[in-house]
Design a protein around this motif. Structure first.
Motif, PDB file in Angstrom:
ATOM      1  N   TRP A   5      52.741  80.084  26.313  1.00 15.13           N
ATOM      2  CA  TRP A   5      51.782  79.345  25.497  1.00 15.13           C
ATOM      3  C   TRP A   5      50.453  79.267  26.232  1.00 15.13           C
ATOM      4  O   TRP A   5      50.444  78.947  27.409  1.00 15.13           O
ATOM      5  CB  TRP A   5      52.294  77.957  25.157  1.00 15.13           C
ATOM      6  N   PRO A   6      49.364  79.595  25.519  1.00 18.37           N
ATOM      7  CA  PRO A   6      49.293  80.089  24.143  1.00 18.37           C
ATOM      8  C   PRO A   6      49.824  81.516  24.044  1.00 18.37           C
ATOM      9  O   PRO A   6      49.943  82.212  25.052  1.00 18.37           O
ATOM     10  CB  PRO A   6      47.803  80.025  23.820  1.00 18.37           C
ATOM     11  N   LEU A   7      50.117  81.927  22.817  1.00 13.96           N
ATOM     12  CA  LEU A   7      50.722  83.241  22.620  1.00 13.96           C
ATOM     13  C   LEU A   7      49.750  84.375  22.906  1.00 13.96           C
ATOM     14  O   LEU A   7      50.157  85.447  23.354  1.00 13.96           O
ATOM     15  CB  LEU A   7      51.257  83.370  21.190  1.00 13.96           C
ATOM     16  N   VAL A   8      48.476  84.177  22.624  1.00  8.18           N
ATOM     17  CA  VAL A   8      47.477  85.221  22.844  1.00  8.18           C
ATOM     18  C   VAL A   8      46.654  84.912  24.103  1.00  8.18           C
ATOM     19  O   VAL A   8      46.510  85.765  24.946  1.00  8.18           O
ATOM     20  CB  VAL A   8      46.536  85.350  21.636  1.00  8.18           C
ATOM     21  N   ARG A  31      61.750  81.250  25.488  1.00  6.69           N
ATOM     22  CA  ARG A  31      61.213  82.257  26.398  1.00  6.69           C
ATOM     23  C   ARG A  31      59.934  82.880  25.852  1.00  6.69           C
ATOM     24  O   ARG A  31      59.769  84.097  25.843  1.00  6.69           O
ATOM     25  CB  ARG A  31      62.287  83.322  26.675  1.00  6.69           C
ATOM     26  N   TRP A  32      59.040  82.023  25.397  1.00  9.26           N
ATOM     27  CA  TRP A  32      57.736  82.450  24.894  1.00  9.26           C
ATOM     28  C   TRP A  32      56.645  81.716  25.695  1.00  9.26           C
ATOM     29  O   TRP A  32      56.801  80.546  25.996  1.00  9.26           O
ATOM     30  CB  TRP A  32      57.577  82.112  23.409  1.00  9.26           C
ATOM     31  N   PHE A  66      65.558  83.031  37.239  1.00  8.22           N
ATOM     32  CA  PHE A  66      65.159  83.741  36.027  1.00  8.22           C
ATOM     33  C   PHE A  66      64.405  82.797  35.104  1.00  8.22           C
ATOM     34  O   PHE A  66      64.915  81.742  34.704  1.00  8.22           O
ATOM     35  CB  PHE A  66      66.393  84.290  35.311  1.00  8.22           C
ATOM     36  N   LYS A  67      63.174  83.162  34.762  1.00 10.05           N
ATOM     37  CA  LYS A  67      62.324  82.302  33.933  1.00 10.05           C
ATOM     38  C   LYS A  67      61.393  83.140  33.063  1.00 10.05           C
ATOM     39  O   LYS A  67      60.226  82.803  32.873  1.00 10.05           O
ATOM     40  CB  LYS A  67      61.531  81.330  34.800  1.00 10.05           C
ATOM     41  N   LEU A  68      61.890  84.228  32.521  1.00 12.35           N
ATOM     42  CA  LEU A  68      61.107  85.125  31.688  1.00 12.35           C
ATOM     43  C   LEU A  68      60.479  84.395  30.513  1.00 12.35           C
ATOM     44  O   LEU A  68      61.136  83.645  29.801  1.00 12.35           O
ATOM     45  CB  LEU A  68      62.011  86.248  31.155  1.00 12.35           C
ATOM     46  N   ARG A  69      59.160  84.633  30.322  1.00 11.67           N
ATOM     47  CA  ARG A  69      58.458  84.167  29.127  1.00 11.67           C
ATOM     48  C   ARG A  69      57.518  85.285  28.696  1.00 11.67           C
ATOM     49  O   ARG A  69      56.627  85.683  29.445  1.00 11.67           O
ATOM     50  CB  ARG A  69      57.683  82.865  29.394  1.00 11.67           C
ATOM     51  N   THR A  70      57.710  85.770  27.486  1.00  7.38           N
ATOM     52  CA  THR A  70      56.959  86.924  27.011  1.00  7.38           C
ATOM     53  C   THR A  70      56.863  86.912  25.485  1.00  7.38           C
ATOM     54  O   THR A  70      57.683  86.277  24.809  1.00  7.38           O
ATOM     55  CB  THR A  70      57.647  88.233  27.467  1.00  7.38           C
ATOM     56  N   VAL A  71      55.865  87.617  24.964  1.00  8.14           N
ATOM     57  CA  VAL A  71      55.749  87.792  23.510  1.00  8.14           C
ATOM     58  C   VAL A  71      56.423  89.082  23.059  1.00  8.14           C
ATOM     59  O   VAL A  71      56.513  89.348  21.856  1.00  8.14           O
ATOM     60  CB  VAL A  71      54.273  87.807  23.066  1.00  8.14           C
ATOM     61  N   ILE A  72      56.907  89.911  24.002  1.00  4.83           N
ATOM     62  CA  ILE A  72      57.409  91.238  23.644  1.00  4.83           C
ATOM     63  C   ILE A  72      58.910  91.186  23.372  1.00  4.83           C
ATOM     64  O   ILE A  72      59.736  91.405  24.276  1.00  4.83           O
ATOM     65  CB  ILE A  72      57.096  92.273  24.744  1.00  4.83           C
TER      66      ILE A  72
END
Length: 254
Positions: free
Chosen positions: A251-254, A248-249, A183-189
């Motif tokens: 990079w970059p965010l956009v 869990r974010w 498990f390695k979720l990275r998301t902006v949501i």
């Protein structure tokens, strides 16, 4: 991986003119993507792997698509080669869930070898997740993408990977870094964290605990097992997960 709406330019610095961009049922779009003649229009800028904007001529319909050949993938320590297969697996999972959130995607031989070919989404390119989430009318689509990303274990859901199509639905793109066993979720949501699932979404998540045979064609058995386990956990939890503070974010965010 950069959003595929950042278009390449010609030798004069002008953005390339796109062929017809269309919304069609998945089966029709897949037929065009598989059998049309490919012409490479240019390489997508800012992409970490080789990503090409292409034109596909099928009968009388010239269609824009995105081609990601396996040969152009940069080796990663935590994902095996063949990231393009995960793009196709993402489309198959979206179909199995009954959600129209991933553009039609197929495997085929192209000018630079085998890879994925995905229908190009003509979108309001000034929009992205952080602008779309401000409007309640987009929340249903964004919630589906949110749940999808947890199920698919998406490690790279940037804001710019959410495209508001000109015909209505919001689509997720760039799913090459999905379906890892660990498990390695990275998301902006994360805006929906703690909210309960609606009935339709809850039923789809529960069904994902029994992944389809079409999906199994693209993933390893242990990755299929991990997907089923995530679906079971999310179904029992019944809410959108919240950010746990463990970076869990993306990079970059956009």
């Amino acid at each position: 991986m950069a959003p595929h709406h950042l278009l390449p330019t010609d030798e004069h610095g002008s953005k390339l003119e796109l062929p017809v961009i269309w919304d069609a049922p998945d089966a029709d779009a897949q037929s065009v993507l598989r059998s049309g003649e490919i012409e490479v229009l240019g390489r997508m800028p800012y992409s970490s792997n080789a990503t090409f904007l292409i034109r596909i001529d099928h009968r009388e319909t010239p269609t824009a698509a995105i081609y990601k050949p396996e040969r152009g993938e940069r080796p990663l320590w935590d994902f095996p080669s063949g990231l393009y297969r995960r793009e196709i697996a993402a489309f198959e999972l979206s179909r199995a869930l009954g959600w129209n959130i991933i553009p039609a995607t197929v495997e085929r031989e192209g000018p630079f070898g085998v890879g994925s070919v995905q229908l190009f989404i003509d979108a309001h390119f000034e929009q992205h997740y952080f602008t779309l989430v401000k409007e309640d009318e987009h929340h249903a689509d964004l919630q589906r993408i949110c749940a999808f990303d947890f199920l698919a274990n998406n490690t790279d859901r940037k804001s710019g990977h959410c495209l508001a199509s000109r015909w209505g639905p919001i689509y997720g793109i760039d799913q090459g870094l999905c379906f890892a066993e660990d498990f390695k979720l990275r998301t902006v949501i994360w805006d929906f964290g703690g909210q309960p699932f609606g009935e339709e979404l809850a039923a789809a998540v529960t069904a994902a605990a029994s992944p389809s045979a079409e999906l199994a064609e693209w993933l390893r058995p242990q990755e299929m097992d991990a997907l089923a386990q995530r679906a079971e956990w999310l179904s029992e939890f019944g809410h959108f997960p919240s950010d746990d503070g463990s970076r869990r974010w993306p990079w970059p965010l956009v």
